[in-house]
Design a protein around this motif. Structure first.
Motif, PDB file in Angstrom:
ATOM      1  N   ALA A 107       0.827  -1.207   0.000  1.00  0.00           N
ATOM      2  CA  ALA A 107       0.000   0.000   0.000  1.00  0.00           C
ATOM      3  C   ALA A 107       0.864   1.260   0.000  1.00  0.00           C
ATOM      4  O   ALA A 107       0.597   2.220  -0.737  1.00  0.00           O
ATOM      5  N   SER A 108       1.908   1.240   0.799  1.00  0.00           N
ATOM      6  CA  SER A 108       2.801   2.399   0.880  1.00  0.00           C
ATOM      7  C   SER A 108       3.589   2.591  -0.410  1.00  0.00           C
ATOM      8  O   SER A 108       3.820   3.723  -0.856  1.00  0.00           O
ATOM      9  N   PHE A 109       4.017   1.491  -1.028  1.00  0.00           N
ATOM     10  CA  PHE A 109       4.640   1.582  -2.353  1.00  0.00           C
ATOM     11  C   PHE A 109       3.683   2.236  -3.349  1.00  0.00           C
ATOM     12  O   PHE A 109       4.081   3.072  -4.157  1.00  0.00           O
ATOM     13  N   HIS A 110       2.423   1.846  -3.260  1.00  0.00           N
ATOM     14  CA  HIS A 110       1.431   2.276  -4.258  1.00  0.00           C
ATOM     15  C   HIS A 110       1.158   3.774  -4.209  1.00  0.00           C
ATOM     16  O   HIS A 110       1.101   4.436  -5.252  1.00  0.00           O
ATOM     17  N   ASN A 111       1.001   4.313  -2.989  1.00  0.00           N
ATOM     18  CA  ASN A 111       0.623   5.735  -2.926  1.00  0.00           C
ATOM     19  C   ASN A 111       1.686   6.637  -2.294  1.00  0.00           C
ATOM     20  O   ASN A 111       1.469   7.852  -2.180  1.00  0.00           O
ATOM     21  N   GLY A 112       2.806   6.054  -1.889  1.00  0.00           N
ATOM     22  CA  GLY A 112       3.904   6.857  -1.364  1.00  0.00           C
ATOM     23  C   GLY A 112       3.654   7.479  -0.010  1.00  0.00           C
ATOM     24  O   GLY A 112       4.398   8.375   0.420  1.00  0.00           O
ATOM     25  N   LYS A 113       2.619   7.007   0.696  1.00  0.00           N
ATOM     26  CA  LYS A 113       2.277   7.567   2.010  1.00  0.00           C
ATOM     27  C   LYS A 113       2.606   6.586   3.137  1.00  0.00           C
ATOM     28  O   LYS A 113       2.894   5.415   2.886  1.00  0.00           O
ATOM     29  N   LYS A 114       2.570   7.081   4.391  1.00  0.00           N
ATOM     30  CA  LYS A 114       3.070   6.283   5.514  1.00  0.00           C
ATOM     31  C   LYS A 114       2.026   5.912   6.563  1.00  0.00           C
ATOM     32  O   LYS A 114       2.164   4.892   7.233  1.00  0.00           O
ATOM     33  N   VAL A 204      -5.402   2.875   0.544  1.00  0.00           N
ATOM     34  CA  VAL A 204      -5.612   1.466   0.217  1.00  0.00           C
ATOM     35  C   VAL A 204      -6.404   0.785   1.337  1.00  0.00           C
ATOM     36  O   VAL A 204      -6.038   0.866   2.512  1.00  0.00           O
ATOM     37  N   TYR A 205      -7.462   0.121   0.959  1.00  0.00           N
ATOM     38  CA  TYR A 205      -8.323  -0.609   1.886  1.00  0.00           C
ATOM     39  C   TYR A 205      -7.815  -2.052   1.968  1.00  0.00           C
ATOM     40  O   TYR A 205      -7.888  -2.805   0.990  1.00  0.00           O
ATOM     41  N   ILE A 206      -7.282  -2.421   3.146  1.00  0.00           N
ATOM     42  CA  ILE A 206      -6.749  -3.771   3.362  1.00  0.00           C
ATOM     43  C   ILE A 206      -7.724  -4.556   4.228  1.00  0.00           C
ATOM     44  O   ILE A 206      -7.993  -4.185   5.372  1.00  0.00           O
ATOM     45  N   ALA A 207      -8.252  -5.634   3.679  1.00  0.00           N
ATOM     46  CA  ALA A 207      -9.190  -6.494   4.396  1.00  0.00           C
ATOM     47  C   ALA A 207      -8.414  -7.669   4.987  1.00  0.00           C
ATOM     48  O   ALA A 207      -8.082  -8.621   4.275  1.00  0.00           O
ATOM     49  N   ASP A 208      -8.122  -7.579   6.273  1.00  0.00           N
ATOM     50  CA  ASP A 208      -7.428  -8.678   6.952  1.00  0.00           C
ATOM     51  C   ASP A 208      -8.409  -9.837   7.090  1.00  0.00           C
ATOM     52  O   ASP A 208      -9.333  -9.808   7.901  1.00  0.00           O
ATOM     53  N   SER A 209      -8.186 -10.872   6.295  1.00  0.00           N
ATOM     54  CA  SER A 209      -9.065 -12.040   6.275  1.00  0.00           C
ATOM     55  C   SER A 209      -8.339 -13.293   6.750  1.00  0.00           C
ATOM     56  O   SER A 209      -8.732 -14.413   6.432  1.00  0.00           O
ATOM     57  N   VAL A 210      -7.271 -13.096   7.518  1.00  0.00           N
ATOM     58  CA  VAL A 210      -6.441 -14.217   7.958  1.00  0.00           C
ATOM     59  C   VAL A 210      -7.256 -15.227   8.765  1.00  0.00           C
ATOM     60  O   VAL A 210      -7.183 -16.430   8.533  1.00  0.00           O
TER      61      VAL A 210
END
Length: 380
Positions: A107-114, A204-210
């Motif tokens: 996600a950070s690679f994608h939008n350059g944010k932290k 980026v919306y990350i759906a933790d589905s572990v």
């Protein structure tokens, strides 16, 4: 050499498993309603699973990602079909923590944010950034501490909007149903709000589905109940039915480049064979439908117990919140009735059985639960 003593252990040596039953070294039978933290998704020693692994082992067990591994493409196609996310991209790794670590990094690679938004009672893993996004200071070492993670109240839309307005947000990571947090179910409204704000602010919306994914709730991902798609879904646990494998599936809008992510063991031949066997069993035996039906039956029956404070969850991811005076219930289920369950603090019994759990086994648990609560009924 001694083992590094970090696990509180029940003095039980399980030596055999068949379906939802396991046996100790004395031959004593136990009903397994926990599956080793939601890992056993299609039952212990599932015949199709065992054959898939054995056949693969006689061919080749491992080679690195420097060569073609057709099983990876086969797994991606099957996973896309069963999950309904046919246009996503698959990256394979080894565990849930590693999956979430890669998701946050990507996600950070994608939008350059932290900045990362996570939520109270969240559990996302024990690796560096995943543990920083986990709401448990006891397992965050000084080297893991960062001011890049913002913890918000669970399902608080106003707090979420404010956090986006005040920060350069890279990603939001959320379990569709919190596991360690006590089987807390995210509302459809809240998940839709995450999608809306991530679109608005290029996050980026990350759906933790572990723990809450892989068909456990009756949908492939528990987030699917909200009717919106995440950008990245992380998975592990039930993915390999006990064989270590994890992965993330990634929206087509996020573009890969060589060297961006990497792993030595991820996506090896044996791991892919295990994961394919799981998906084949889920698909061929309608296990998501079974999880929905048997899970709803358990939830409906558990809600009839007056001593239970609350029953939460979906499908075969169930939390039974008990009053403090019934803190003994989980141990009684194990040592008096030979039933494995899980827990969440302070006093929630967690049920995370195989997706092919039968109604007969559900009834066996309900009968034991009734017996365990009988003293409380008499006192009342």
């Amino acid at each position: 050499m001694n083992l590094f003593d970090v696990y509180p252990i029940n003095p039980i040596n399980i030596t055999k498993g068949v379906g939802s039953l396991v046996y100790d070294d004395n031959g004593t039978e136990y009903l397994d309603l926990y599956g080793g933290h939601a890992v056993i998704s299609i039952g212990h020693t599932n015949p199709h699973y065992v054959k898939r692994l054995e056949d693969q082992l006689h061919q080749i067990g491992f080679y690195s990602n420097s060569i073609e591994i057709p099983l990876q493409k086969e797994l991606a196609e099957k996973l896309g079909k069963v999950s309904g996310k046919t246009d996503y991209q698959l990256f394979l790794c080894n565990s849930g923590a590693e999956a979430n670590e890669n998701a946050l990094k990507l996600a950070s690679f994608h939008n350059g944010k932290k900045k990362v938004i996570a939520f109270r009672k969240a559990f996302h893993g024990r690796t560096s950034l995943a543990v920083s996004a986990t709401d448990n200071p006891k397992i965050i070492a000084p080297v893991n501490e960062t001011d890049n993670v913002i913890f918000l109240p669970w399902c608080d839309e106003a707090a979420l909007e404010q956090a986006f307005a005040e920060n350069e947000v890279s990603s939001v990571i959320i379990e569709g149903i919190q596991g360690v947090g006590g089987i807390q179910v995210a509302t459809a409204s809240f998940l839709k709000k995450i999608r809306e704000l991530c679109d608005q602010y290029n996050a980026v919306y990350i759906a933790d589905s572990v723990q809450c994914g892989y068909g456990r709730t009756g949908e492939f991902f528990s987030h699917d109940f909200a009717g919106v798609d995440a950008d990245i879904y992380s998975m592990a646990k039930g993915m390999g039915n006990g064989f270590p494998i994890g992965g993330i599936i990634i929206s087509p809008k996020i573009k890969p480049s060589y060297g961006m992510l990497g792993t030595t063991f991820g996506g090896n031949h044996l791991a892919c064979a295990a994961a394919l066997a799981v998906l084949e069993e889920i698909e061929n035996n309608d296990l998501m439908q079974n999880a929905a039906e048997v899970g709803q039956y358990l939830i409906d029956e558990l809600k009839k117990f007056k001593q239970v404070k609350e029953v939460r969850g979906r499908g075969l991811m169930i939390g039974i919140e008990l009053p403090e005076e019934l803190a003994h219930v989980r141990k009684d289920l194990l040592y008096k009735h030979r039933i494995f369950t899980g827990e969440a603090k302070p006093n929630v019994v967690r049920l995370l059985p195989a997706l092919n759990l039968t109604k007969a086994h559900a009834d066996r648990f309900l009968q034991a639960f009734t017996e365990v609560l009988k003293p409380a009924q008499v006192e009342a």
